[in-house]
Design an enzyme around this catalytic site. Sequence first.
Site, mmCIF file in Angstrom:
data_model
loop_
_atom_site.group_PDB
_atom_site.id
_atom_site.type_symbol
_atom_site.label_atom_id
_atom_site.label_comp_id
_atom_site.label_asym_id
_atom_site.label_seq_id
_atom_site.Cartn_x
_atom_site.Cartn_y
_atom_site.Cartn_z
ATOM 1 N N HIS A 80 0.849 -1.186 0.000
ATOM 2 C CA HIS A 80 0.000 0.000 0.000
ATOM 3 C C HIS A 80 0.883 1.233 0.000
ATOM 4 O O HIS A 80 1.868 1.294 0.730
ATOM 5 C CB HIS A 80 -0.891 0.021 1.250
ATOM 6 C CG HIS A 80 -1.800 1.204 1.280
ATOM 7 N ND1 HIS A 80 -3.020 1.223 0.627
ATOM 8 C CD2 HIS A 80 -1.656 2.433 1.845
ATOM 9 C CE1 HIS A 80 -3.581 2.405 0.789
ATOM 10 N NE2 HIS A 80 -2.780 3.160 1.527
ATOM 11 N N ASP A 132 -14.985 2.074 6.935
ATOM 12 C CA ASP A 132 -13.952 3.026 6.532
ATOM 13 C C ASP A 132 -14.441 3.865 5.359
ATOM 14 O O ASP A 132 -14.224 5.076 5.306
ATOM 15 C CB ASP A 132 -12.655 2.291 6.159
ATOM 16 C CG ASP A 132 -11.662 3.274 5.562
ATOM 17 O OD1 ASP A 132 -11.243 4.189 6.286
ATOM 18 O OD2 ASP A 132 -11.351 3.173 4.356
ATOM 19 N N ARG A 189 -14.913 12.267 6.604
ATOM 20 C CA ARG A 189 -13.654 12.943 6.951
ATOM 21 C C ARG A 189 -13.245 13.915 5.855
ATOM 22 O O ARG A 189 -12.770 15.017 6.104
ATOM 23 C CB ARG A 189 -12.547 11.901 7.174
ATOM 24 C CG ARG A 189 -12.724 11.129 8.481
ATOM 25 C CD ARG A 189 -11.806 9.925 8.521
ATOM 26 N NE ARG A 189 -10.424 10.278 8.393
ATOM 27 C CZ ARG A 189 -9.479 9.481 7.863
ATOM 28 N NH1 ARG A 189 -9.800 8.274 7.409
ATOM 29 N NH2 ARG A 189 -8.243 9.869 7.784
ATOM 30 N N SER A 194 -7.611 3.634 9.024
ATOM 31 C CA SER A 194 -8.293 3.553 7.728
ATOM 32 C C SER A 194 -7.521 2.627 6.778
ATOM 33 O O SER A 194 -8.076 1.699 6.183
ATOM 34 C CB SER A 194 -8.399 4.969 7.143
ATOM 35 O OG SER A 194 -8.663 4.949 5.781
ATOM 36 N N LYS A 211 -8.423 -1.722 5.766
ATOM 37 C CA LYS A 211 -8.617 -2.258 4.402
ATOM 38 C C LYS A 211 -7.615 -3.362 4.111
ATOM 39 O O LYS A 211 -7.938 -4.370 3.485
ATOM 40 C CB LYS A 211 -8.481 -1.133 3.369
ATOM 41 C CG LYS A 211 -9.679 -0.190 3.405
ATOM 42 C CD LYS A 211 -9.535 0.934 2.418
ATOM 43 C CE LYS A 211 -8.515 1.943 2.856
ATOM 44 N NZ LYS A 211 -8.883 3.330 2.792
HETATM 45 N N1 URA Z 1 -5.669 6.736 2.513
HETATM 46 C C1 URA Z 1 -6.592 5.986 3.146
HETATM 47 O O1 URA Z 1 -6.949 4.910 2.695
HETATM 48 N N2 URA Z 1 -7.124 6.475 4.277
HETATM 49 C C2 URA Z 1 -6.754 7.643 4.828
HETATM 50 O O2 URA Z 1 -7.262 8.016 5.873
HETATM 51 C C3 URA Z 1 -5.788 8.419 4.146
HETATM 52 C C4 URA Z 1 -5.241 7.929 2.984
#
Ligand code: URA
Length: 437
Positions: free
Chosen positions: A82, A161, A168, A183, A187
């Site tokens: 990621h 999320d 957010r 967050s 995932k």
């Molecule tokens: N990327 C994400 O998946 N979540 C965040 O809060 C910020 C960047």
Amino acid sequence: MLMREIIRKKRDGEALTDAEIAFFIRGYLNGKIRDFEASALLMAICFQGMDERETLTLTLEMARSGEQLDLSSLSGVAADKHSTGGVGDKTTLIVAPLVAAMGGRVAKMSGRGLGHTGGTIDKLEAIPGFQTSLSRKRFLRQVEEIGLCVAGQTGELAPADKALYSLRDATSTVESIPLIASSIMSKKLAAGAQCIVLDVKCGSGAFMKTEEQARQLAQEMVRRGAGRRVSALITNMDIPLGYAIGNALEVIEAAEILRGRGDQALTRLCVALSAQMMALSAQGSIAFYEKKAEAALQDGSAFQKLRELVRAQGGDDSVLEHPERFPQAKVKMPVLSPESGFIIHMDAELIGRAAMLLGAGRVEKEGAIDPAAGIVLRKKTGDFVHRGETVAQLFTNLEAEGQIAQAAALFLTAIHFSQIQPVEEALIYNVIGENRE
Ligand code: URA
């Protein structure tokens, strides 16, 4: 349990119990907690933070809020990566085939982009015919057969999320380290891979502007691994990654890197990320896998894996050798240097915004993206340019000349000159977690 009491506790700097965090996440998802209550709590978290236990509970609650992928049927250990996001970040397009070429397994769910340029899914969809919406069965079968699959992330994965992220975004509560860490990790945990490599970017084109903030975020995420093997690289996002910014343009650059003839810095970063993924998911040291990755770039096997990925997902792989078969921009405009000197700084965020003005990024969530739009840099930080020389080429299908001129002007504000040659900056600042060789 009362939401107003939970908000008050966090406002006053108290830690929330696991039950209170679960009440908030479940209640927000089933509609019992309303947007104004959730917004107030998010803002209180932004100001007061969360401790390690609270952040882990939040991560796990969000990971369990929807489907959790089970990758245990795969014959090897699956690795995922990621990136916290940057300008010109096409690393997944390079790293996934590179890991698969070394015998690894990459089961990757990726997102679309909101902001500067597209996400990995937008980039892959610039390839004619490429399918990103796959059934779970097909996703797993492809990983088993060719070693990799990159599919679009559905709303079924960590839906809490997804819902909270929109809120957010609308309430300026994205920039909070515990919220970002939970967050991202929710995932990643829901996507099922046992080994996770995080590329935490810092600099002008990243969420985290300083190395210290990036290190804190990396540490928070590595600690939220919940039994998975996790490591994080902190990397430089003060200048765009590579030379191309924009969806089709980035796929073309990724193919060049995989053929062993692209930008050296981007190649080094991709080799480092791939070696981390292999060292976490298979037997062997980082140094061993770095050599193996370099060999896979030179012997053509990494490029062949990209072709296999494109074919397996219904795309036309001939475009990888014939870039003229990608969607083409009607307007190609050079940006000329206003002065002579060394480029000492390029503001990646401003360059990303210029690419977005040209059509390469999405302004609204469901907005359209132009696969052909973007920017190719001809010069980067450290290069000497003469006045009137081309520093970049703009690509767009926009017809409004005013908007193209605005993008060119914005691009030029991102470039700073000096008569003194700058010292080359590090690309990888630090490695956190396992495998710090
Ligand atoms: N990327 C994400 O998946 N979540 C965040 O809060 C910020 C960047």
